[in-house]
Design a protein around this motif. Structure first.
Motif, short mmCIF file in Angstrom:
data_model
loop_
_atom_site.label_atom_id
_atom_site.label_comp_id
_atom_site.label_asym_id
_atom_site.label_seq_id
_atom_site.Cartn_x
_atom_site.Cartn_y
_atom_site.Cartn_z
N LYS A 48 0.82 -1.13 0.14
CA LYS A 48 0.00 0.19 -0.30
C LYS A 48 0.91 1.52 -0.09
O LYS A 48 0.58 2.29 -0.83
CB LYS A 48 -1.12 -0.07 0.89
N SER A 49 1.45 1.28 1.22
CA SER A 49 2.76 2.51 0.44
C SER A 49 3.14 2.59 -0.54
O SER A 49 4.05 3.60 -0.70
CB SER A 49 3.52 2.47 2.26
N VAL A 50 4.24 1.70 -0.45
CA VAL A 50 4.92 1.69 -1.75
C VAL A 50 4.02 2.11 -2.68
O VAL A 50 4.82 3.10 -4.28
CB VAL A 50 5.91 0.38 -2.36
N LEU A 98 2.41 11.04 5.31
CA LEU A 98 3.18 9.98 5.40
C LEU A 98 2.55 9.23 6.60
O LEU A 98 2.65 9.77 7.77
CB LEU A 98 4.76 10.43 5.31
N GLN A 99 3.21 8.05 6.12
CA GLN A 99 2.55 6.72 7.06
C GLN A 99 2.86 7.11 8.96
O GLN A 99 2.23 7.11 9.31
CB GLN A 99 2.72 5.27 7.11
N ASP A 100 4.15 7.90 8.90
CA ASP A 100 4.38 8.24 10.61
C ASP A 100 5.11 9.69 10.58
O ASP A 100 5.70 10.30 10.15
CB ASP A 100 6.03 7.35 10.43
N ALA A 180 -3.34 10.08 1.57
CA ALA A 180 -3.40 9.90 2.69
C ALA A 180 -2.55 8.18 3.24
O ALA A 180 -4.09 7.67 3.36
CB ALA A 180 -4.25 10.32 3.82
N ASP A 181 -1.71 7.80 3.60
CA ASP A 181 -1.26 6.78 4.36
C ASP A 181 -1.58 6.31 5.92
O ASP A 181 -0.81 7.32 6.31
CB ASP A 181 -0.10 7.05 3.97
N GLU A 182 -2.41 5.73 6.22
CA GLU A 182 -2.38 5.41 7.61
C GLU A 182 -2.82 6.63 8.39
O GLU A 182 -2.39 6.70 9.49
CB GLU A 182 -2.15 4.05 7.96
MG LIG Z 1 2.06 1.32 4.46
#
Ligand SMILES: [Mg+2]
Ligand SMILES: Nc1ncnc2c1ncn2[C@@H]1O[C@H](COP(=O)(O)OP(=O)(O)OP(=O)(O)O)[C@@H](O)[C@H]1O
Length: 322
Positions: A48-50, A98-100, A180-182
């Motif tokens: 997903k993130s990639v 980003l996720q973080d 929007a990643d998580e």
């Molecule tokens: Mg991810």
């Protein structure tokens, strides 16, 4: 039908490591329209993130590489843009939460300055217009007393507030596509609900297309219009959210929906899918979900299932679906 903002066609992204090629995204296609929220859902490590980072052309280096396909944003294939042209697109046309989120805020700068940097870079406003624009970006994310907040440092804000600041940076240049990643995973459920309401509000105001990445079908049901279910680097089912909940076709989708906790089934043990996704370096020849599938046929072990269109906007890749 609204305009298509993003069209991803047969995207392949790999990591070239000492151990071999990791096919993190392996032939993914989908589109997102203006004003639409498209969810990408799947277990950890499915790509997903990639997929999001490939669209931004911000893959981790060294090793991450887009090896095939097209990413057409507002009619332009991003994979044909020079690095410089892509930099101008990033933020202005497409931006990503980003996720973080903590890793995207700099601890030693005031939050106002961090938003201002992005506003200056992409909007080219005269200096006296920058601060009002920063304040309006914070207001869009319903941050109280933005005039005070802009002077604060990230550590002075709560987790939910920081998440909104990251959202403000992403939205500050009014992109056409927001990835929007998580964005809600680290938030408690009340703040999560507020944050989701904010996304809807922003979308109603700006008509931005949103790609919403999550591992949680519960979140999908609250925010997404359509959804793509990802497994081991591939999208195995795409459908409108309502339809996928009512009539999921892929056994993996069925299992994922089944593992969402439900308030009306208190006594039942939470369902979990047996086994692990395959290694992306050593993929099975047939359907990638086959080793964990409880209804697999002989053909599933040997050949990858073709994508079948079962209605105008519902597609699935499973040998059981004809
Ligand atoms: Mg991810
Ligand atoms: N820097 C890297 N080097 C090598 N392989 C990587 C790297 N980053 C990701 N991968 C591979 O790509 C796969 C997909 O990673 P990705 O981060 O897209 O997963 P994800 O679906 O976002 O998972 P999560 O829900 O945990 O965020 C991983 O399983 C991993 O094998």
């Amino acid at each position: 039908m609204s305009n298509v903002v993003l069209q991803v066609e047969d995207l392949h992204t790999s990591f070239f490591t000492r151990m071999g090629e990791v096919k993190a995204v392996d032939g993914v296609s989908f589109l997102i329209r203006e004003g639409e929220t498209f969810g990408i859902v799947g277990e950890s490590g499915c790509g997903k993130s990639v997929t999001g980072l490939s669209i931004m052309r911000l893959l981790p280096e060294p090793g991450g590489q887009i090896v095939g396909g097209k990413i057409i944003l507002e009619g332009k294939n991003l994979l044909e843009l020079s690095k410089k042209a892509m930099r101008a697109y990033r933020g202005k046309i497409v931006s990503m939460i980003l996720q973080d989120p903590m890793s995207s805020l700099n601890p030693v700068y005031q939050v106002g300055d961090q938003i201002a940097e992005s506003v200056r870079l992409h909007q080219g406003l005269p200096e006296n217009m920058v601060e009002p624009e920063v304040i309006s970006a914070l207001r869009l994310l319903r941050i109280p007393a933005p005039e005070v907040r802009i002077k604060e440092y990230p550590f002075q804000l709560s987790g939910g507030m920081r998440q909104r600041v990251v959202g403000s940076i992403a939205m500050s240049c009014k992109p056409r596509l927001l990835i929007a990643d998580e964005p809600t995973t680290a938030l408690d459920s009340t703040i999560q609900a507020q944050y989701i309401a904010l996304f809807e509000d922003i979308q109603a105001k700006t008509n931005v297309a949103i790609m919403f990445i999550t591992h949680d079908f519960g979140v999908i049901s609250r925010i997404c219009d359509r959804v793509g279910v990802m497994y081991a680097g591939k999208i195995v089912e795409t459908a409108p959210t309502r339809e996928i909940f009512k009539a999921p076709k892929h056994p993996y989708t069925v299992a994922l929906i089944h593992s969402v906790p439900r308030l009306d089934q208190k006594d039942e043990r939470l369902f979990s899918i047996e086994g692990q996704p395959p290694s992306l370096m050593n993929l099975p020849p047939g359907c990638r979900f086959c080793p964990r599938c409880t209804v697999a046929l002989d053909v599933c072990k040997e050949q990858q299932p073709p994508e079948v269109k079962i209605s105008d906007n519902h597609s699935v890749s499973c040998w059981r679906v004809k």
